[in-house]
Design a protein around this motif. Structure first.
Motif, PDB file in Angstrom:
ATOM      1  N   ASP A   1     -17.038   0.588 -10.795  1.00  7.23           N
ATOM      2  CA  ASP A   1     -15.794  -0.164 -10.832  1.00  7.23           C
ATOM      3  C   ASP A   1     -14.563   0.727 -10.942  1.00  7.23           C
ATOM      4  O   ASP A   1     -13.461   0.336 -10.552  1.00  7.23           O
ATOM      5  CB  ASP A   1     -15.841  -1.144 -12.014  1.00  7.23           C
ATOM      6  CG  ASP A   1     -14.774  -2.218 -11.923  1.00  7.23           C
ATOM      7  OD1 ASP A   1     -14.585  -2.743 -10.819  1.00  7.23           O
ATOM      8  OD2 ASP A   1     -14.131  -2.504 -12.947  1.00  7.23           O
ATOM      9  N   ASP A   2     -14.722   1.944 -11.471  1.00  4.50           N
ATOM     10  CA  ASP A   2     -13.584   2.844 -11.601  1.00  4.50           C
ATOM     11  C   ASP A   2     -13.265   3.546 -10.286  1.00  4.50           C
ATOM     12  O   ASP A   2     -12.154   4.050 -10.100  1.00  4.50           O
ATOM     13  CB  ASP A   2     -13.847   3.882 -12.695  1.00  4.50           C
ATOM     14  CG  ASP A   2     -15.093   4.710 -12.425  1.00  4.50           C
ATOM     15  OD1 ASP A   2     -16.022   4.192 -11.754  1.00  4.50           O
ATOM     16  OD2 ASP A   2     -15.147   5.871 -12.883  1.00  4.50           O
ATOM     17  N   GLU A   3     -14.220   3.570  -9.369  1.00  2.00           N
ATOM     18  CA  GLU A   3     -14.019   4.261  -8.087  1.00  2.00           C
ATOM     19  C   GLU A   3     -13.821   3.299  -6.922  1.00  2.00           C
ATOM     20  O   GLU A   3     -13.227   3.675  -5.902  1.00  2.00           O
ATOM     21  CB  GLU A   3     -15.215   5.170  -7.799  1.00  2.00           C
ATOM     22  CG  GLU A   3     -15.359   6.320  -8.789  1.00  2.00           C
ATOM     23  CD  GLU A   3     -16.556   7.185  -8.479  1.00  2.00           C
ATOM     24  OE1 GLU A   3     -16.394   8.409  -8.403  1.00  2.00           O
ATOM     25  OE2 GLU A   3     -17.668   6.633  -8.316  1.00  2.00           O
ATOM     26  N   PHE A   4     -14.316   2.071  -7.065  1.00  2.99           N
ATOM     27  CA  PHE A   4     -14.152   1.066  -6.009  1.00  2.99           C
ATOM     28  C   PHE A   4     -13.534  -0.184  -6.641  1.00  2.99           C
ATOM     29  O   PHE A   4     -14.161  -0.859  -7.443  1.00  2.99           O
ATOM     30  CB  PHE A   4     -15.496   0.720  -5.365  1.00  2.99           C
ATOM     31  CG  PHE A   4     -16.087   1.853  -4.577  1.00  2.99           C
ATOM     32  CD1 PHE A   4     -15.719   2.067  -3.263  1.00  2.99           C
ATOM     33  CD2 PHE A   4     -17.013   2.704  -5.158  1.00  2.99           C
ATOM     34  CE1 PHE A   4     -16.257   3.116  -2.537  1.00  2.99           C
ATOM     35  CE2 PHE A   4     -17.563   3.761  -4.446  1.00  2.99           C
ATOM     36  CZ  PHE A   4     -17.173   3.968  -3.129  1.00  2.99           C
ATOM     37  N   THR A   5     -12.291  -0.460  -6.288  1.00  2.00           N
ATOM     38  CA  THR A   5     -11.555  -1.544  -6.929  1.00  2.00           C
ATOM     39  C   THR A   5     -11.476  -2.771  -6.025  1.00  2.00           C
ATOM     40  O   THR A   5     -11.745  -2.714  -4.823  1.00  2.00           O
ATOM     41  CB  THR A   5     -10.134  -1.088  -7.290  1.00  2.00           C
ATOM     42  OG1 THR A   5      -9.394  -0.853  -6.072  1.00  2.00           O
ATOM     43  CG2 THR A   5     -10.169   0.195  -8.113  1.00  2.00           C
ATOM     44  N   LYS A   6     -11.071  -3.881  -6.624  1.00  2.88           N
ATOM     45  CA  LYS A   6     -10.898  -5.126  -5.869  1.00  2.88           C
ATOM     46  C   LYS A   6      -9.572  -5.139  -5.114  1.00  2.88           C
ATOM     47  O   LYS A   6      -9.408  -5.902  -4.154  1.00  2.88           O
ATOM     48  CB  LYS A   6     -10.921  -6.323  -6.830  1.00  2.88           C
ATOM     49  CG  LYS A   6     -12.212  -6.504  -7.593  1.00  2.88           C
ATOM     50  CD  LYS A   6     -13.272  -7.190  -6.771  1.00  2.88           C
ATOM     51  CE  LYS A   6     -13.034  -8.672  -6.685  1.00  2.88           C
ATOM     52  NZ  LYS A   6     -14.157  -9.389  -6.045  1.00  2.88           N
ATOM     53  N   ASN A   7      -8.612  -4.301  -5.554  1.00  8.98           N
ATOM     54  CA  ASN A   7      -7.257  -4.362  -5.011  1.00  8.98           C
ATOM     55  C   ASN A   7      -6.967  -3.239  -4.026  1.00  8.98           C
ATOM     56  O   ASN A   7      -7.513  -2.144  -4.137  1.00  8.98           O
ATOM     57  CB  ASN A   7      -6.243  -4.298  -6.159  1.00  8.98           C
ATOM     58  CG  ASN A   7      -6.194  -5.591  -6.940  1.00  8.98           C
ATOM     59  OD1 ASN A   7      -5.522  -6.536  -6.538  1.00  8.98           O
ATOM     60  ND2 ASN A   7      -6.930  -5.646  -8.049  1.00  8.98           N
ATOM     61  N   GLY A   8      -6.073  -3.546  -3.082  1.00 13.45           N
ATOM     62  CA  GLY A   8      -5.658  -2.556  -2.104  1.00 13.45           C
ATOM     63  C   GLY A   8      -5.477  -3.206  -0.748  1.00 13.45           C
ATOM     64  O   GLY A   8      -5.864  -4.360  -0.533  1.00 13.45           O
ATOM     65  N   PRO A   9      -4.877  -2.488   0.206  1.00 16.07           N
ATOM     66  CA  PRO A   9      -4.683  -3.028   1.556  1.00 16.07           C
ATOM     67  C   PRO A   9      -6.010  -3.446   2.182  1.00 16.07           C
ATOM     68  O   PRO A   9      -6.975  -2.701   2.166  1.00 16.07           O
ATOM     69  CB  PRO A   9      -4.058  -1.842   2.318  1.00 16.07           C
ATOM     70  CG  PRO A   9      -3.429  -1.001   1.249  1.00 16.07           C
ATOM     71  CD  PRO A   9      -4.325  -1.129   0.056  1.00 16.07           C
ATOM     72  N   GLY A  10      -6.044  -4.664   2.713  1.00 13.05           N
ATOM     73  CA  GLY A  10      -7.264  -5.150   3.354  1.00 13.05           C
ATOM     74  C   GLY A  10      -8.238  -5.817   2.408  1.00 13.05           C
ATOM     75  O   GLY A  10      -9.322  -6.233   2.815  1.00 13.05           O
ATOM     76  N   SER A  11      -7.876  -5.974   1.132  1.00 15.25           N
ATOM     77  CA  SER A  11      -8.777  -6.589   0.160  1.00 15.25           C
ATOM     78  C   SER A  11      -8.549  -8.092   0.084  1.00 15.25           C
ATOM     79  O   SER A  11      -7.478  -8.592   0.432  1.00 15.25           O
ATOM     80  CB  SER A  11      -8.573  -5.973  -1.221  1.00 15.25           C
ATOM     81  OG  SER A  11      -7.295  -6.319  -1.730  1.00 15.25           O
ATOM     82  N   PHE A  12      -9.577  -8.811  -0.395  1.00 17.92           N
ATOM     83  CA  PHE A  12      -9.413 -10.233  -0.677  1.00 17.92           C
ATOM     84  C   PHE A  12      -8.365 -10.440  -1.768  1.00 17.92           C
ATOM     85  O   PHE A  12      -7.665 -11.454  -1.803  1.00 17.92           O
ATOM     86  CB  PHE A  12     -10.739 -10.836  -1.174  1.00 17.92           C
ATOM     87  CG  PHE A  12     -11.811 -10.945  -0.130  1.00 17.92           C
ATOM     88  CD1 PHE A  12     -11.510 -10.965   1.216  1.00 17.92           C
ATOM     89  CD2 PHE A  12     -13.132 -11.063  -0.508  1.00 17.92           C
ATOM     90  CE1 PHE A  12     -12.503 -11.076   2.179  1.00 17.92           C
ATOM     91  CE2 PHE A  12     -14.139 -11.172   0.432  1.00 17.92           C
ATOM     92  CZ  PHE A  12     -13.827 -11.182   1.781  1.00 17.92           C
ATOM     93  N   ALA A  13      -8.293  -9.486  -2.694  1.00 17.11           N
ATOM     94  CA  ALA A  13      -7.453  -9.637  -3.877  1.00 17.11           C
ATOM     95  C   ALA A  13      -5.982  -9.820  -3.515  1.00 17.11           C
ATOM     96  O   ALA A  13      -5.247 -10.528  -4.220  1.00 17.11           O
ATOM     97  CB  ALA A  13      -7.628  -8.436  -4.803  1.00 17.11           C
ATOM     98  N   ARG A  14      -5.528  -9.196  -2.465  1.00 14.64           N
ATOM     99  CA  ARG A  14      -4.114  -9.328  -2.078  1.00 14.64           C
ATOM    100  C   ARG A  14      -3.772 -10.776  -1.760  1.00 14.64           C
ATOM    101  O   ARG A  14      -2.758 -11.308  -2.215  1.00 14.64           O
ATOM    102  CB  ARG A  14      -3.808  -8.432  -0.884  1.00 14.64           C
ATOM    103  CG  ARG A  14      -3.640  -6.966  -1.255  1.00 14.64           C
ATOM    104  CD  ARG A  14      -3.647  -6.096  -0.009  1.00 14.64           C
ATOM    105  NE  ARG A  14      -2.483  -6.325   0.839  1.00 14.64           N
ATOM    106  CZ  ARG A  14      -1.443  -5.498   0.927  1.00 14.64           C
ATOM    107  NH1 ARG A  14      -1.419  -4.378   0.208  1.00 14.64           N
ATOM    108  NH2 ARG A  14      -0.455  -5.745   1.731  1.00 14.64           N
ATOM    109  N   ALA A  15      -4.631 -11.419  -0.966  1.00 18.61           N
ATOM    110  CA  ALA A  15      -4.398 -12.823  -0.629  1.00 18.61           C
ATOM    111  C   ALA A  15      -4.554 -13.708  -1.857  1.00 18.61           C
ATOM    112  O   ALA A  15      -3.809 -14.662  -2.056  1.00 18.61           O
ATOM    113  CB  ALA A  15      -5.356 -13.264   0.473  1.00 18.61           C
TER     114      ALA A  15
END
Length: 396
Positions: A54-68
């Motif tokens: 989880d510290d190296e691969f996050t939910k947030n960033g360009p192209g993520s579901f989290a942005r929407a």
């Protein structure tokens, strides 16, 4: 073969491009790069490694579901949170959907599955897609701890599922347009209206609303959490039950459950493996990392095809066969619920809802027939919009 063909139709109707991509990705190795998509993961063990880092691969960033998700539900919706903030909030509300409370929630709405049993027993044809939307919607109100409008419980329960689907429509693998986000926000407000007024009223101690108020959150601050519980808790179960039942009938395995009620748990596990309600998820590399023998630069998009993880032949021999007697390899068991800190918070409730519905359908010890079916077009979660079933005339 019949079961596989119908499942293919469900997936193609929902995501024709994505489903085609998943089939090709299964043949390209555990991890491959696809222009315009990012790195595609189809290997169960590689995926579990990524989901747990989880510290190296996050939910947030360009192209993520989290942005929407953030654009529609705000910054506090669990699925768009990372690190310590996510872990602390998750821990604070953990008992809202703990196994004991999940049992209680389903028991309190046992009248719903009892009505299903009676309708089938008297020889009626029942639309399972309609039934599970209403029943899961009613339980979602109970999870939050806010009652639907008096005298309109049935309509409200169906409406929250309908609105949940419209809100979730922006959570695809492509960045939504500004217009799509605005439409989702408008539907989000309609969905929130069912819960806004009741949020300030007394609620059961173990309810989500009570727990969030205890944390000092106003409704506007808690909006994302309330709605993600409603959306996730209804859409997944509403998509899963009709597909699992269709698989059982189409493969000729439904009748085996009538004399082996203990087999229902295995049937649900295998059904969820085979249909994988949420076809995929996305992570963003937080820093330069190495995974699966590939060097991924910071900001790289990783698309984890959950549907392919569940067909990983190393863990599931003959993976395209639906077999309710299958014993799942513990290395990948329930990987369709995720892994690591973001493992699905509602898995206990979902499995208990599915179990109660299947128990009601096999109670009369008769085989089941599908009378009519219709697949949903362009749905976020591949599903049937209608699945009419009835019991066979003779007992097994």
């Amino acid at each position: 073969m019949r079961a596989r063909l119908y499942e293919a139709a469900v997936n193609l109707a929902a995501h024709p491009l994505l489903w085609t991509l998943t089939q090709l990705a299964r043949r390209t190795g555990p991890l491959c790069r696809v222009p315009g998509w990012g790195f595609i993961v189809s290997d169960a063990e590689v995926a579990r490694d990524i989901l747990q880092r989880d510290d190296e691969f996050t939910k947030n960033g360009p192209g993520s579901f989290a942005r929407a998700l953030t654009a529609v539900l705000g910054p506090m919706a669990l699925g768009n949170m990372d690190g310590a903030e996510h872990r602390q909030l998750r821990a604070a509300i953990a008992d809202v959907l703990a196994p004991a409370r999940a049992d209680m929630l389903v028991r309190c709405r046992a009248d719903g599955v009892e009505a299903l049993r009676r309708e089938l027993a008297r020889g009626a044809s029942v639309d399972l897609a309609h039934f599970i939307r209403g029943w899961s919607g009613r339980i979602a109100f109970d999870v939050v701890g806010i009652a639907p409008p008096a005298g309109k419980e049935e309509d409200a329960s169906h409406d929250v599922v309908r609105l949940s689907g419209r809100v979730a429509a922006v959570l695809g693998f492509r960045e939504p347009s500004t217009r799509q986000v605005r439409i989702a926000q408008a539907n989000c407000e309609r969905l929130a209206a069912y819960f806004r007024e009741g949020y300030a009223r007394p609620a059961p101690a173990s309810s989500l609303a009570n727990r969030l108020r205890t944390l000092g959150l106003t409704f506007d601050q808690a909006l994302g959490l309330v709605l993600i519980f409603v959306i996730g808790g209804t859409l997944t179960v509403a998509a899963a039950l009709p597909r699992i039942v269709a698989l059982l009938v189409d493969s000729g395995q439904f009748s085996r459950l009538a004399h082996d009620p203990a087999g229902i748990a295995r049937a649900i596990d295998e059904g969820l493996r085979f249909i994988t309600p949420l076809p995929g998820t996305v992570r963003i590399a937080h820093r330069d990392v190495v995974v699966g023998g590939y060097n991924l630069a910071a900001g790289s998009r990783v698309v984890i095809l959950t549907c392919n993880l569940a067909r990983d032949a190393k863990l599931f021999p003959n993976p395209d066969r639906f077999d309710i007697a299958r014993i799942h390899d513990p290395r990948a068991r329930r990987l369709w619920y995720g892994a690591g800190p973001h493992y699905c918070a509602g898995f206990s409730l979902a499995e208990r809802e599915l179990t109660a519905a299947l128990q009601a359908m096999v109670a009369d010890k008769r085989d089941l027939r599908i009378v009519k079916r219709r697949v949903a077009v362009r749905a976020l979660l591949p599903c049937y919009s209608q699945l009419m079933v009835r019991l066979a005339d003779r007992r097994i």
